[in-house]
Scaffold this motif. Sequence first.
Motif, PDB file in Angstrom:
ATOM      1  N   MET A   1     -25.875 -33.142  49.233  1.00  0.00           N
ATOM      2  CA  MET A   1     -24.835 -33.867  48.516  1.00  0.00           C
ATOM      3  C   MET A   1     -24.059 -32.907  47.630  1.00  0.00           C
ATOM      4  N   ARG A   2     -22.760 -32.835  47.818  1.00  0.00           N
ATOM      5  CA  ARG A   2     -21.903 -31.984  46.989  1.00  0.00           C
ATOM      6  C   ARG A   2     -21.423 -32.785  45.779  1.00  0.00           C
ATOM      7  N   VAL A   3     -21.555 -32.171  44.600  1.00  0.00           N
ATOM      8  CA  VAL A   3     -21.248 -32.862  43.345  1.00  0.00           C
ATOM      9  C   VAL A   3     -20.158 -32.108  42.599  1.00  0.00           C
ATOM     10  N   ALA A   4     -19.144 -32.832  42.158  1.00  0.00           N
ATOM     11  CA  ALA A   4     -18.098 -32.283  41.286  1.00  0.00           C
ATOM     12  C   ALA A   4     -18.160 -33.000  39.944  1.00  0.00           C
ATOM     13  N   ILE A   5     -18.022 -32.229  38.870  1.00  0.00           N
ATOM     14  CA  ILE A   5     -17.981 -32.798  37.523  1.00  0.00           C
ATOM     15  C   ILE A   5     -16.621 -32.477  36.921  1.00  0.00           C
ATOM     16  N   VAL A   6     -15.902 -33.519  36.498  1.00  0.00           N
ATOM     17  CA  VAL A   6     -14.555 -33.358  35.959  1.00  0.00           C
ATOM     18  C   VAL A   6     -14.598 -33.669  34.467  1.00  0.00           C
ATOM     19  N   HIS A   7     -14.189 -32.704  33.649  1.00  0.00           N
ATOM     20  CA  HIS A   7     -14.185 -32.830  32.188  1.00  0.00           C
ATOM     21  C   HIS A   7     -12.748 -32.678  31.711  1.00  0.00           C
ATOM     22  N   ASP A   8     -12.357 -33.424  30.687  1.00  0.00           N
ATOM     23  CA  ASP A   8     -10.961 -33.401  30.255  1.00  0.00           C
ATOM     24  C   ASP A   8     -10.457 -31.979  30.015  1.00  0.00           C
ATOM     25  N   TRP A   9     -11.071 -31.282  29.073  1.00  0.00           N
ATOM     26  CA  TRP A   9     -10.670 -29.909  28.725  1.00  0.00           C
ATOM     27  C   TRP A   9     -11.821 -29.226  28.016  1.00  0.00           C
ATOM     28  N   LEU A  10     -11.750 -27.915  27.958  1.00  0.00           N
ATOM     29  CA  LEU A  10     -12.815 -27.123  27.339  1.00  0.00           C
ATOM     30  C   LEU A  10     -12.198 -26.066  26.428  1.00  0.00           C
ATOM     31  N   TYR A  11     -12.327 -26.297  25.113  1.00  0.00           N
ATOM     32  CA  TYR A  11     -11.898 -25.252  24.175  1.00  0.00           C
ATOM     33  C   TYR A  11     -12.811 -25.173  22.952  1.00  0.00           C
ATOM     34  N   GLY A  15     -19.391 -33.052  20.880  1.00  0.00           N
ATOM     35  CA  GLY A  15     -20.284 -34.057  21.446  1.00  0.00           C
ATOM     36  C   GLY A  15     -20.056 -34.299  22.923  1.00  0.00           C
ATOM     37  N   ALA A  16     -18.787 -34.312  23.362  1.00  0.00           N
ATOM     38  CA  ALA A  16     -18.504 -34.518  24.787  1.00  0.00           C
ATOM     39  C   ALA A  16     -19.051 -33.370  25.620  1.00  0.00           C
ATOM     40  N   GLU A  17     -19.012 -32.166  25.049  1.00  0.00           N
ATOM     41  CA  GLU A  17     -19.532 -31.001  25.782  1.00  0.00           C
ATOM     42  C   GLU A  17     -21.060 -31.032  25.857  1.00  0.00           C
ATOM     43  N   LYS A  18     -21.703 -31.646  24.853  1.00  0.00           N
ATOM     44  CA  LYS A  18     -23.150 -31.828  24.931  1.00  0.00           C
ATOM     45  C   LYS A  18     -23.503 -32.754  26.088  1.00  0.00           C
ATOM     46  N   VAL A  19     -22.712 -33.794  26.293  1.00  0.00           N
ATOM     47  CA  VAL A  19     -22.916 -34.676  27.452  1.00  0.00           C
ATOM     48  C   VAL A  19     -22.724 -33.883  28.739  1.00  0.00           C
ATOM     49  N   LEU A  20     -21.654 -33.084  28.800  1.00  0.00           N
ATOM     50  CA  LEU A  20     -21.415 -32.253  29.983  1.00  0.00           C
ATOM     51  C   LEU A  20     -22.601 -31.348  30.259  1.00  0.00           C
ATOM     52  N   GLN A  21     -23.145 -30.737  29.215  1.00  0.00           N
ATOM     53  CA  GLN A  21     -24.297 -29.842  29.378  1.00  0.00           C
ATOM     54  C   GLN A  21     -25.476 -30.569  30.012  1.00  0.00           C
ATOM     55  N   GLU A  22     -25.758 -31.781  29.552  1.00  0.00           N
ATOM     56  CA  GLU A  22     -26.908 -32.514  30.086  1.00  0.00           C
ATOM     57  C   GLU A  22     -26.644 -33.031  31.498  1.00  0.00           C
ATOM     58  N   VAL A  23     -25.395 -33.395  31.797  1.00  0.00           N
ATOM     59  CA  VAL A  23     -25.074 -33.809  33.164  1.00  0.00           C
ATOM     60  C   VAL A  23     -25.252 -32.628  34.120  1.00  0.00           C
TER      61      VAL A  23
END
Length: 384
Positions: A1-11, A15-23
């Motif tokens: 299964m190929r997985v893509a993760i789309v995040h608004d922006w990274l600078y 808190g949103a980046e902590k969620v990204l890290q755990e995903v």
Amino acid sequence: MRVAIVHDWLYVLGGAEKVLQEVLRCYPGADVFTLFDLLRPEDRARLGFETSTTSFLQNMPLLRKYHRSYLPLMPLAVEQFDLSSYDLVISSSCAVAKGVLTGPEQVHIAYVHSPMRYAWDLQHQYLNESGYATGLKGLVARALLHKMRIWDARTAHGPDAIFTNSQFVARRIKKIYGRDAKVIYPPVTIAQRDAILPVGNHFLAASRLVPYKRIEPIVRAFNTMPDLELVVAGDGPEAAKLKAIAGPNVRFAGFVPDKQLRDLMTTARAFVFAAEEDFGIVPVEAQSEGAPVLALGRGGARESILTTGPRPTGMFFDTPEPAAIAACVRAFVAREKSISRLDCRQRAGFFSADRFRSQFVAAVNEELDHFRAGHQGRATRLIA
């Protein structure tokens, strides 16, 4: 299964980046897509990836300082990502990431931190604070936000399922998008102390010193209680103003590293929090260090802080006004010994990163099972 993760922006790492890290820990090796990525290589490594695919916004001038000025281009930018080769698409969205284009053979899960508040319920506040409330600029800004609302509502029907960070935001999603959202509380870094430090004499407020964090009414409240000490940790554009109005019992620690902030939490008599947050990670971090929390009784704080029952972990005040905050602090002082610091630590454990990963993977697998069952049902009907 190929997985893509789309995040608004990274600078920045928030808190949103902590969620990204755990995903990313749930799906190691997933490809990351984002409108623009201004992180340092060591920050990317900390989150769990080396490179990301960015949009044409990556090359725009003055991006770090003025990225919100490019908001009108963001829907177009996010729709340019070609995700057609992925089986599972996970978007982490507080703006436009949920609007990526996916097909009927793909599963799209959107973790919506919040609908775009500056386009919806905070539009008037956003226009006033940015200087776009009146005149020709105001007219243009309102027209653009109107178009953003139309796009935002339309793309809310794209994901197969929506997850979110609190019941508070789930109600906002239902009101704006007309969709039900599954609540999976965001991951919090829980204290891992070998030894508990003795409690000091100070109360603690900690955040970036900006208006919506409402540090000013906390400072003014303690000005009326000269017998109690307040420590304010954090820096920001309101620092000079706050120092000018503060009494001698208020001490400003400035920006402090995480280790020092955690020490201030674990030695504080209580943590005082007057902002209305979608969830509010810092009050949970404070509880994990054993500090009771005195908070505004709105937003996500109502879900993370227990004020009733046999094991309370804090108290609420009704309005973010100095008098209400001072009354809450005085009420806490009168019953301080009835709130167990051990209960605070145990309550915080409910919001651990381990719990987030377990619930997130289980919820995604449930959606994948529904998707596969639907395909099998259609195939059976075709054969028949």
